[in-house]
Scaffold this active site. Structure first.
Site, PDB file in Angstrom:
ATOM      1  N   ARG A 121      63.928  47.486 -31.607  1.00  0.00           N
ATOM      2  CA  ARG A 121      63.056  46.875 -30.489  1.00  0.00           C
ATOM      3  C   ARG A 121      63.268  47.810 -29.507  1.00  0.00           C
ATOM      4  O   ARG A 121      64.279  48.205 -28.753  1.00  0.00           O
ATOM      5  CB  ARG A 121      63.338  45.506 -29.816  1.00  0.00           C
ATOM      6  CG  ARG A 121      62.836  44.890 -28.826  1.00  0.00           C
ATOM      7  CD  ARG A 121      63.277  43.469 -28.508  1.00  0.00           C
ATOM      8  NE  ARG A 121      62.628  42.835 -27.413  1.00  0.00           N
ATOM      9  CZ  ARG A 121      63.083  42.703 -26.400  1.00  0.00           C
ATOM     10  NH1 ARG A 121      64.410  42.935 -26.070  1.00  0.00           N
ATOM     11  NH2 ARG A 121      62.324  42.102 -25.232  1.00  0.00           N
ATOM     12  N   ASN A 137      66.196  35.756 -25.424  1.00  0.00           N
ATOM     13  CA  ASN A 137      67.621  36.665 -24.968  1.00  0.00           C
ATOM     14  C   ASN A 137      68.600  35.826 -24.625  1.00  0.00           C
ATOM     15  O   ASN A 137      68.263  34.895 -23.617  1.00  0.00           O
ATOM     16  CB  ASN A 137      67.204  37.717 -23.678  1.00  0.00           C
ATOM     17  CG  ASN A 137      66.237  38.795 -24.343  1.00  0.00           C
ATOM     18  OD1 ASN A 137      65.795  38.809 -25.595  1.00  0.00           O
ATOM     19  ND2 ASN A 137      65.432  39.465 -23.308  1.00  0.00           N
ATOM     20  N   HIS A 176      58.712  45.637 -20.101  1.00  0.00           N
ATOM     21  CA  HIS A 176      60.200  45.341 -19.666  1.00  0.00           C
ATOM     22  C   HIS A 176      60.460  45.889 -18.226  1.00  0.00           C
ATOM     23  O   HIS A 176      61.112  46.781 -18.245  1.00  0.00           O
ATOM     24  CB  HIS A 176      60.938  45.955 -20.759  1.00  0.00           C
ATOM     25  CG  HIS A 176      62.247  45.444 -20.976  1.00  0.00           C
ATOM     26  ND1 HIS A 176      62.855  44.872 -22.174  1.00  0.00           N
ATOM     27  CD2 HIS A 176      63.286  45.135 -20.051  1.00  0.00           C
ATOM     28  CE1 HIS A 176      64.112  44.621 -21.844  1.00  0.00           C
ATOM     29  NE2 HIS A 176      64.466  44.601 -20.518  1.00  0.00           N
TER      30      HIS A 176
HETATM   31  C1  GBH Z   1      68.288  41.166 -19.800  1.00  0.00           C
HETATM   32  O1  GBH Z   1      68.153  40.343 -18.920  1.00  0.00           O
HETATM   33  C2  GBH Z   1      67.426  42.440 -20.034  1.00  0.00           C
HETATM   34  O2  GBH Z   1      66.330  41.977 -20.803  1.00  0.00           O
HETATM   35  C3  GBH Z   1      68.138  43.509 -20.369  1.00  0.00           C
HETATM   36  O3  GBH Z   1      67.187  44.557 -19.788  1.00  0.00           O
HETATM   37  C4  GBH Z   1      69.336  43.672 -19.582  1.00  0.00           C
HETATM   38  O4  GBH Z   1      69.792  44.995 -19.557  1.00  0.00           O
HETATM   39  C5  GBH Z   1      70.299  42.596 -19.974  1.00  0.00           C
HETATM   40  O5  GBH Z   1      69.870  41.319 -20.126  1.00  0.00           O
HETATM   41  C6  GBH Z   1      71.622  42.559 -19.566  1.00  0.00           C
HETATM   42  O6  GBH Z   1      71.523  42.177 -18.514  1.00  0.00           O
HETATM   43  O7  GBH Z   1      74.432  35.042 -12.578  1.00  0.00           O
HETATM   44  O8  GBH Z   1      75.127  33.093 -13.917  1.00  0.00           O
HETATM   45  O9  GBH Z   1      73.052  33.236 -12.564  1.00  0.00           O
HETATM   46  C7  GBH Z   1      69.326  39.688 -18.377  1.00  0.00           C
HETATM   47  C8  GBH Z   1      69.039  38.342 -18.277  1.00  0.00           C
HETATM   48  C9  GBH Z   1      69.078  36.735 -16.222  1.00  0.00           C
HETATM   49  C10 GBH Z   1      71.081  37.118 -17.385  1.00  0.00           C
HETATM   50  C11 GBH Z   1      69.950  36.075 -15.247  1.00  0.00           C
HETATM   51  C12 GBH Z   1      71.991  36.632 -16.579  1.00  0.00           C
HETATM   52  C13 GBH Z   1      72.054  35.308 -14.484  1.00  0.00           C
HETATM   53  C14 GBH Z   1      73.235  34.452 -14.785  1.00  0.00           C
HETATM   54  N1  GBH Z   1      69.687  37.804 -16.936  1.00  0.00           N
HETATM   55  N2  GBH Z   1      71.310  35.549 -15.447  1.00  0.00           N
HETATM   56  S1  GBH Z   1      73.816  33.920 -13.432  1.00  0.00           S
END
Ligand code: GBH
Length: 463
Positions: A80, A297, A123
């Site tokens: 992907r 995810n 993305h």
């Molecule tokens: C993904 O997003 C992305 O798609 C990717 O590009 C990225 O590299 C990968 O994950 C790793 O970060 O701080 O406890 O509130 C991550 C999605 C959304 C996960 C917000 C963490 C916050 C958790 N993120 N979330 S908190």
């Protein structure tokens, strides 16, 4: 002798790995590419750790043949990746042939390696010229997205087995326009909800185009989802957890699967959403097109406590619960099982689910050509056990794409966090598969996990 337990996966289980364009490609000024919001944002002092940016990243733009060969060698069957919009549409109405040619070469390589591509259309690397006109907050973005999506589907439609429309509309809207942690770095909740709506609509637009063009490939969206637990049984904590779930999960899943925004959240946001005036007639019908699969995810669960500050959008406090990864995110594999069960019950019902990302940032060091990343291996194993359990109980989980193939540009954390199963030396651009990569190769080859009895016991969660 230690007893082993073997957990087999379905014969056609999709084993894959994921990347995204801005995080790995580099070559920011080559091939006719124009700046994206992340090129701009990463130059704003203080926004990205160490002032890092994606100008070079993993230099994948030049090293893709070597990278694809390595994915194949590791035994993955699916790959992907995302297309960079600023390589394709470089100004209003201007299609960049050189950009299309790059993805054509990449797809050639992917096919020759026998890998099945999943291509993400968006993305997070919005062309800066679109942001200059309001970006995701301006309804005009829908026409701009339509043009872009139409061009890439027209060109690659028949070669791409799996289309992924939008990666994590939550991050692109809430983090980009609400909290300001991501590009373009705005802090305005009305903008954030408007952007979220336009991202969801863009998914619907891609669905329509896919149908109009009569493509036979599979198509779906990817949502970042967390399982949310209240910190206690106290009613205010339970209510705060329900809101976090509403904000993070339901705000995006309900329009797609049920054609409506969650009423409790609409009421809670009240004035911040200005009467939801960005929702036009017919919009929700357009968004209400799940397609062929839901991509999830999954990284962590969140434990939520009511905050002492009761102001809107700050009334929930995220607790940081041990054990955590290098991102500070809680490691809680059983919550992946609970999330899958919940998503299938409330949203997807029989529709296939794919884990389009799961993985962990850990403190890795390369020593004498070896990266011992046992904590990452354990993280992956425990989350695969959760997947296995869900499948065993009849859950419609069809595949698992590991995040990430390479260490890469981790957004606001720059290169300070390593998510790869392949180590990248950013000075030499040398790639070294970590121990976790060697391990997953064997899992894929055997199409099963082999775990010790003690590990099997520790996986039975007693919360
Ligand atoms: C993904 O997003 C992305 O798609 C990717 O590009 C990225 O590299 C990968 O994950 C790793 O970060 O701080 O406890 O509130 C991550 C999605 C959304 C996960 C917000 C963490 C916050 C958790 N993120 N979330 S908190």
């Amino acid at each position: 002798m230690m007893n082993k337990q073997v957990l087999p996966f379905p014969a056609d289980f999709m084993w894959g790995t994921s990347t995204s364009s801005y995080q790995i490609e580099g070559a920011a000024n080559e091939g006719g590419r124009v700046p994206s919001v992340w090129d701009t944002f990463s130059r704003v002092p203080g926004k990205v750790v160490d002032g890092d940016h994606g100008d070079i990243a993993c230099d994948h733009y030049h090293r893709y043949p070597e990278d694809i060969a390595l994915i194949q060698k590791l035994g993955f069957k699916h790959y992907r990746f995302s297309i960079a919009w600023p390589r394709i549409i470089t100004a209003p109405g201007v299609i960049n042939e050189e950009g299309l040619a790059f993805y054509e070469r990449l797809l050639d390589e992917v096919e020759q390696a026998g890998l099945i591509p999943m291509v993400t259309m968006y993305h997070w690397d919005l062309p800066q010229w679109i942001e200059d006109k309001g970006g995701w907050t301006n309804r005009a973005v829908l026409e701009q997205f339509r043009e872009y999506a139409s061009v890439v589907m027209e060109r690659f439609g028949s070669r791409v087995g799996w289309w992924n429309t939008i990666n994590e509309p939550y991050c692109a809207s809430i983090l980009g326009y609400g909290t300001g942690d991501h590009a373009p770095g705005h802090q305005n909740w009305y903008e954030a909800f408007t952007a979220a709506h336009h991202l969801l609509l863009s998914h619907g637009i891609a669905m329509e185009l896919h149908r109009e063009k009569g493509l036979s490939s599979q198509i779906g969206i990817t949502l970042n989802m967390e399982y949310v637990d209240p910190a206690s049984d106290a009613p205010q904590d339970v209510a705060a957890a329900a809101r976090r779930d509403g904000f993070l999960n339901r705000w995006f899943a309900e329009p797609i699967f049920h054609g409506r925004y969650p009423q409790d959240m609409v009421e809670w946001y009240g004035d911040q959403a200005q009467g939801m005036d960005f929702v036009h007639e017919g919009d929700l019908e357009r968004i209400h097109q799940p397609g062929d699969f839901l991509g999830i995810n999954y990284y962590a669960r969140s434990v939520i406590k009511a905050a002492s500050d009761h102001s809107l959008l700050q009334a929930e406090q995220v607790l940081f619960t041990e054990p955590v990864t290098d991102m500070g995110w809680e490691i809680h594999p059983d919550s992946l099982y609970r999330l899958l069960t919940r998503v299938q019950r409330d949203f997807t019902q029989g529709l296939p689910i794919l884990i389009t990302e799961n993985g962990a940032a850990m403190k890795d060091e390369l020593e004498h050509g070896v990266v011992k990343d046992e904590s990452r291996r354990q993280y992956i194993q425990d989350h695969l056990v959760a997947c296995h359990r869900f499948i065993q109980e009849g859950g419609q989980l069809h595949g698992y794409y590991l995040w990430s193939f390479l260490d890469n540009f981790e957004w606001a954390f720059g290169y300070s966090k390593r998510f790869g199963i392949v180590y990248v030396d950013y000075t030499t651009q040398e790639r070294t598969p970590k121990e976790s990569a060697k391990w997953i190769s064997k899992v894929i080859q055997a199409n099963s996990l082999e775990i010790s009895e003690t590990e099997a016991v520790s996986n039975v969660e007693t919360r």
